[in-house]
Design a protein around this motif. Structure first.
Motif: not given
Length: 93
Positions: A12-17, A21-26, A57-60, A62-73
């Motif tokens: 579980n992850v909680l992010i408070k924006i 400038k940050i306008s997108q979650l990928v 989590l890779d925070c740029g 204007e966006s935050i890129c969220v990468t989940s692990w192999k075979d996960s949802t």
């Protein structure tokens, strides 16, 4: 995909924006883009095999890129509203 209780992990992850400038979650590896705004509260829950279970989590600027692990949802909710995302198990190549 079905898992035994001991083979499954939940992360579980909680992010408070707090930046205008940050306008997108990928969401990766699904390539889905979700619009977010200042003061949004984003909750994510990844479920999948226990091995190597983590969410990156890779925070740029204007966006935050969220990468989940192999075979996960990954389920995502913003301000308590669960989104209908493209998150589905992607088979290993």
């Amino acid at each position: 995909m079905s898992y035994q209780k001991s083979d499954k992990a939940e992360v579980n992850v909680l992010i408070k924006i707090s930046s205008k400038k940050i306008s997108q979650l990928v969401l990766e590896p699904w390539g889905e883009e979700i619009q977010i705004k200042l003061n949004d509260e984003v909750r994510m829950c990844g479920v999948g095999p226990a091995a190597n279970s983590f969410i990156e989590l890779d925070c740029g600027e204007e966006s935050i890129c969220v990468t989940s692990w192999k075979d996960s949802t990954l389920s995502v909710s913003i301000n308590g509203n669960t989104l209908d995302t493209a998150s589905a198990v992607i088979p290993s190549l």
